[in-house]
Motif scaffolding. Structure first.
Motif, short mmCIF file in Angstrom:
data_model
loop_
_atom_site.label_atom_id
_atom_site.label_comp_id
_atom_site.label_asym_id
_atom_site.label_seq_id
_atom_site.Cartn_x
_atom_site.Cartn_y
_atom_site.Cartn_z
N UNK A 287 5.24 -51.65 7.50
CA UNK A 287 4.19 -50.63 7.42
C UNK A 287 4.54 -49.41 8.25
N UNK A 288 5.14 -49.62 9.42
CA UNK A 288 5.53 -48.49 10.26
C UNK A 288 6.67 -47.71 9.62
N UNK A 289 7.59 -48.40 8.98
CA UNK A 289 8.67 -47.71 8.28
C UNK A 289 8.12 -46.84 7.15
N UNK A 290 7.12 -47.32 6.45
CA UNK A 290 6.52 -46.52 5.37
C UNK A 290 6.02 -45.18 5.91
N UNK A 293 9.96 -43.49 7.97
CA UNK A 293 11.34 -43.49 7.47
C UNK A 293 11.48 -42.61 6.23
N UNK A 294 12.55 -41.85 6.19
CA UNK A 294 12.85 -41.02 5.03
C UNK A 294 13.00 -41.88 3.77
N UNK A 295 12.52 -41.35 2.65
CA UNK A 295 12.53 -42.12 1.40
C UNK A 295 13.91 -42.59 1.01
N UNK A 296 14.90 -41.70 0.99
CA UNK A 296 16.23 -42.08 0.52
C UNK A 296 16.92 -43.04 1.47
N UNK A 359 5.47 -39.37 12.63
CA UNK A 359 5.05 -39.73 11.28
C UNK A 359 5.47 -38.65 10.29
N UNK A 360 5.98 -39.09 9.15
CA UNK A 360 6.32 -38.17 8.07
C UNK A 360 5.15 -37.97 7.11
N UNK A 361 4.08 -38.65 7.40
CA UNK A 361 2.87 -38.49 6.58
C UNK A 361 2.09 -37.29 7.11
N UNK A 362 1.99 -36.24 6.29
CA UNK A 362 1.27 -35.03 6.67
C UNK A 362 -0.03 -34.93 5.87
N UNK A 363 -1.16 -35.08 6.52
CA UNK A 363 -2.43 -35.03 5.78
C UNK A 363 -2.60 -33.73 4.99
N UNK A 364 -2.11 -32.63 5.55
CA UNK A 364 -2.27 -31.35 4.84
C UNK A 364 -1.41 -31.28 3.58
#
Length: 402
Positions: A287-290, A293-296, A359-364
């Motif tokens: 879950x933390x990797x999701x 971590x970069x997709x590729x 985190x690579x998850x950006x809410x915006x």
């Protein structure tokens, strides 16, 4: 060539006790009994005294729990390795460490041979001997189950009784077990019928999910560069952390697996496993990797997971290819730092929260509302380019049918 001294991987059970005496009789040389404490619950003083009474020149017990978790369990966790979709490799991870330390003991005591108690039908013989070969190519290897005349348990009991080796009078379990701090495995006996449900009284690390608490429990796990470092905010050493999460997961009935797997030697085998803490750590780590971590990079690493699992299962921990893949995995774990919150209930666990400083998850960017980072019109050209080869294929097929 006759060995001068042998180091035996010794557990104190029937098999290795008979092996200890058989080695002395057969080779007429000193035998050192070596025990690895990787978290199995044993009376080590009693095992030591039994080894000496059975004829060992010396009994050496090594506490390897922290090393086992930090260098083997957590290394596998960082790669998310699972063999054939279910087995978290608890026994497979322990064998190269046991064998590595056995080689170290052999060098310390001046032994020129090592011996193990693995049978000729299983995976462990390969794991032990590949490690011996990789770390000490000059050492002689003795595998009694492939050499002696004994055919089974009754022969061993008769030999033990003739030589005054204590044989437990407790009722024989209808299956075999292997335990360490990471898991317990069960196989053989009544479990050889893949239609037979395991008896509930067999399990030792987990309660039955039906008897687990009626209220859920929340658990937070902190990671630093892919390594678990804290449970519910409390920093713990690797072995203490795994023991803690084992206890928490076990009381909720989490971590049981029943599967038929492919042994390296070509035999299908049914194994039942309890890996309570490991199940939660894998879930949280992924879950933390999701989140971080970069997709590729993730997709490339995931493509290698089956190969990594095979290498560990087959016993190639100290191979050049494993060394190379481990270096790659270590690189992927830089920045896998953060906290994951899990919800545990009646044999199940699921992720209910995660956060990370990188985190690579950006809410915006992820929002369905208007944003300034992503222009939806850009998707039109993107889709056209992705579909170009599909259009060409369709056009060619159409022409061929005219």
């Amino acid at each position: 060539m006759k060995p001068r001294k042998i180091v035996l991987a010794y557990s104190g059970g029937l098999d290795t006790s008979v092996i200890l005496r058989w080695l002395k009789e057969t080779y007429q040389c000193p035998v050192v009994a070596y025990c690895a404490d990787i978290g199995q619950k044993e009376d080590w003083e009693a095992i030591k005294q039994k080894g000496l009474a059975t004829g060992a020149e010396e009994v050496i017990i090594r506490d390897l729990k922290e090393e086992f978790v930090a260098d083997f369990v957590f290394t596998a966790l960082k790669a998310n390795v699972i063999y054939e979709g279910g087995y978290l490799l608890g026994t497979s991870l322990a064998r190269p460490l046991i064998a590595r330390e056995q080689i170290a003991v052999a060098k310390e005591v001046g032994a020129d041979a090592v011996a193990h108690g693995a049978t000729g039908k299983g995976n462990d013989q390969v794991r032990f001997e590949l490690t011996y070969m990789a770390l000490a190519p000059e050492i002689s290897i003795i595998a009694p189950w492939r050499q002696w005349p004994f055919k089974g348990r009754e022969d061993l009991i008769n030999y033990a009784q003739r030589h005054g080796i204590p044989v437990p009078v407790t009722k024989e379990k209808p299956y075999s077990m292997d335990a360490n701090l990471f898991h317990i495995s069960y196989e053989g006996g009544i479990l050889e019928d893949p239609w037979t449900e395991p008896p509930e009284d067999m399990f030792q690390m987990t309660v039955s999910p039906e008897k687990a608490p009626d209220s859920p429990e929340y658990l937070e796990i902190d990671f630093e560069n892919g390594i678990p470092v804290a449970i519910n905010g409390e920093g713990l050493s690797p072995a203490r952390l795994l023991a803690r999460v084992n206890e928490i997961a076990g009381r909720h009935g989490i971590g049981r697996i029943d599967m038929v797997e492919n042994r390296f030697v070509g035999i299908k085998s049914r194994g039942v496993y309890e890996t309570p803490g490991g199940t939660l750590l894998h879930l949280a780590h992924r879950a933390l990797e999701h989140l971080t971590m970069d997709r590729e990079v993730m997709h490339l690493r995931d493509s290698l997971v089956p190969r990594l699992a095979e290498l560990i299962y087959y016993g190639f921990w100290y191979s050049p290819e494993m060394e190379t893949l481990r270096a790659f995995v270590e690189e992927t774990q830089k920045g896998i730092t953060g906290c994951v919150r899990l919800k545990l209930y009646k044999g199940s666990a699921w992720v209910v929260g995660r956060r990370a400083p990188r985190s690579l998850y950006l809410p915006e960017l992820a929002t369905f509302e208007a944003d300034t980072l992503y222009n939806q019109k850009d998707a039109e050209g993107f889709i056209r380019l992705q579909g170009l080869r599909l259009k060409v294929q369709a056009m060619v097929r159409r022409r061929q049918t005219l």
